[in-house]
Design a protein around this motif. Sequence first.
Motif, PDB file in Angstrom:
ATOM      1  N   VAL A   1       5.975 -13.140  -2.497  1.00 19.38           N
ATOM      2  CA  VAL A   1       5.938 -11.617  -2.218  1.00 19.38           C
ATOM      3  C   VAL A   1       5.047 -10.711  -3.152  1.00 19.38           C
ATOM      4  O   VAL A   1       4.696  -9.761  -2.812  1.00 19.38           O
ATOM      5  N   SER A   2       4.995 -11.463  -4.208  1.00 17.99           N
ATOM      6  CA  SER A   2       3.959 -10.625  -5.220  1.00 17.99           C
ATOM      7  C   SER A   2       2.718 -10.424  -4.564  1.00 17.99           C
ATOM      8  O   SER A   2       2.036  -9.429  -5.144  1.00 17.99           O
TER       9      SER A   2
ATOM     10  N   GLU B   1       1.996  -9.429  -1.735  1.00 14.26           N
ATOM     11  CA  GLU B   1       2.066  -8.012  -0.887  1.00 14.26           C
ATOM     12  C   GLU B   1       2.267  -6.737  -1.843  1.00 14.26           C
ATOM     13  O   GLU B   1       1.603  -5.879  -1.684  1.00 14.26           O
ATOM     14  N   GLU B   2       3.093  -7.122  -3.087  1.00 14.51           N
ATOM     15  CA  GLU B   2       3.371  -5.915  -3.854  1.00 14.51           C
ATOM     16  C   GLU B   2       2.067  -5.669  -4.589  1.00 14.51           C
ATOM     17  O   GLU B   2       1.880  -4.488  -4.766  1.00 14.51           O
ATOM     18  N   ALA B   3       1.363  -6.651  -4.777  1.00 16.63           N
ATOM     19  CA  ALA B   3      -0.099  -6.276  -5.592  1.00 16.63           C
ATOM     20  C   ALA B   3      -1.005  -5.439  -4.712  1.00 16.63           C
ATOM     21  O   ALA B   3      -1.692  -4.692  -5.046  1.00 16.63           O
ATOM     22  N   ALA B   4      -0.927  -5.932  -3.090  1.00 17.37           N
ATOM     23  CA  ALA B   4      -1.624  -5.199  -2.496  1.00 17.37           C
ATOM     24  C   ALA B   4      -1.239  -3.930  -2.185  1.00 17.37           C
ATOM     25  O   ALA B   4      -2.003  -2.986  -2.143  1.00 17.37           O
ATOM     26  N   ILE B   5      -0.070  -3.424  -2.191  1.00 19.67           N
ATOM     27  CA  ILE B   5       0.756  -2.082  -2.126  1.00 19.67           C
ATOM     28  C   ILE B   5       0.187  -1.436  -3.355  1.00 19.67           C
ATOM     29  O   ILE B   5      -0.111  -0.261  -3.057  1.00 19.67           O
ATOM     30  N   VAL B   6       0.292  -1.959  -4.553  1.00 17.26           N
ATOM     31  CA  VAL B   6       0.086  -1.168  -5.683  1.00 17.26           C
ATOM     32  C   VAL B   6      -1.624  -0.920  -5.607  1.00 17.26           C
ATOM     33  O   VAL B   6      -1.827   0.369  -6.160  1.00 17.26           O
ATOM     34  N   ASP B   7      -2.561  -1.493  -4.890  1.00 14.40           N
ATOM     35  CA  ASP B   7      -3.932  -1.417  -4.868  1.00 14.40           C
ATOM     36  C   ASP B   7      -4.047  -0.076  -3.808  1.00 14.40           C
ATOM     37  O   ASP B   7      -5.144   0.297  -3.496  1.00 14.40           O
TER      38      ASP B   7
ATOM     39  N   ARG C   1      -2.604  -7.545   7.647  1.00  8.49           N
ATOM     40  CA  ARG C   1      -3.943  -7.779   8.085  1.00  8.49           C
ATOM     41  C   ARG C   1      -4.866  -8.714   7.024  1.00  8.49           C
ATOM     42  O   ARG C   1      -5.424  -9.661   7.289  1.00  8.49           O
ATOM     43  N   GLU C   2      -4.736  -8.203   5.855  1.00  8.18           N
ATOM     44  CA  GLU C   2      -5.520  -8.380   4.813  1.00  8.18           C
ATOM     45  C   GLU C   2      -4.869  -9.670   3.781  1.00  8.18           C
ATOM     46  O   GLU C   2      -5.644 -10.474   3.234  1.00  8.18           O
ATOM     47  N   VAL C   3      -3.505  -9.602   3.964  1.00  7.10           N
ATOM     48  CA  VAL C   3      -2.759 -10.756   3.060  1.00  7.10           C
ATOM     49  C   VAL C   3      -2.046 -11.687   3.880  1.00  7.10           C
ATOM     50  O   VAL C   3      -2.365 -12.928   3.747  1.00  7.10           O
ATOM     51  N   ILE C   4      -1.033 -11.244   4.872  1.00  3.69           N
ATOM     52  CA  ILE C   4      -0.226 -12.051   5.391  1.00  3.69           C
ATOM     53  C   ILE C   4      -1.034 -12.933   6.335  1.00  3.69           C
ATOM     54  O   ILE C   4      -0.780 -14.389   6.375  1.00  3.69           O
ATOM     55  N   LEU C   5      -1.788 -12.647   7.293  1.00  4.76           N
ATOM     56  CA  LEU C   5      -2.576 -13.536   8.385  1.00  4.76           C
ATOM     57  C   LEU C   5      -3.681 -14.294   7.720  1.00  4.76           C
ATOM     58  O   LEU C   5      -3.538 -15.463   8.159  1.00  4.76           O
TER      59      LEU C   5
END
Length: 279
Positions: free
Chosen positions: A168-169, A171-177, A186-190
């Motif tokens: 989950v970290s 996703e959290e890092a991407a949201i922080v960015d 689109r950019e992390v999970i897939l």
Amino acid sequence: MDTIKTVAGTGSAIGILVILMFPIYWVVTASLSQGSGLMSSEGIFADPTTYNLDAYRWVIFESAFQDALVNSLVVVIVTVSVSMSVVIPGAYALSRRNFIGREKILYGYVLFTQVGAGLSIATLIALYALFVNLGLNNNLLVLGLFYAASAIPFNTWLLKTFMDNIPVSYEEAAIVDGAGRWDVIREVILPLSKPGIAVVLVFTFLAGWNEFIIAQTLLSPEQYTLSVELYSLTTGGRFETPWTQFSAFAILFALPVALIYFFAQSYVESGLSFGGMEG
């Protein structure tokens, strides 16, 4: 002693591999042989000097292979497209979202994946009666939708298990960015789910490509898929089965599956191992 164990283990592995590959070798040689039998008068193998491509020419140009191929592609395209459009978002929602009824849905998915085989005969009878009454018993699109519905529970659970292992970290890092929810998907999970998606893609393809019983039950001869058409070769002859033609048909039928697995092998292996880390 270690050398002896190594040699014995290697020899055993080679022996098992030869035994497993022998039927494939036999079918290949039979497809190239002359006549219609699996065995020659001098043994189980045909004379290599008589090898030819007549059986393949017959399958491609004289049999119903081309029409059956089109029918199978229609079924597979419907099966894969519908399955993937449901499996990917469903797996993400079950893996990353908490919502009302989530646990019940998960239990329902487990139920469908575990008891489906035990109800197959009753399901087949009910399915045939339902489709005949609705006039849908000879429809390739409906058959593809049924295969998709059958493939969705197991493959959603499989992909969900794979996504559970993505930290989950990330996703959290991407949201922080500054990434939005769709950007994260689109950019992390897939991208990180590519091995799991490859496994699901192969499984859904096989669900539409290999299935035989339901297709034979619901389709008329002009709508036969490759699996049913292959079977019809064994029952179409009055006095004998054309085994050389059957072998050539079987090889052409299995070739797409072998190619898909060959090119997606690394994804499939990592997806199965990674996705199997959690139950």
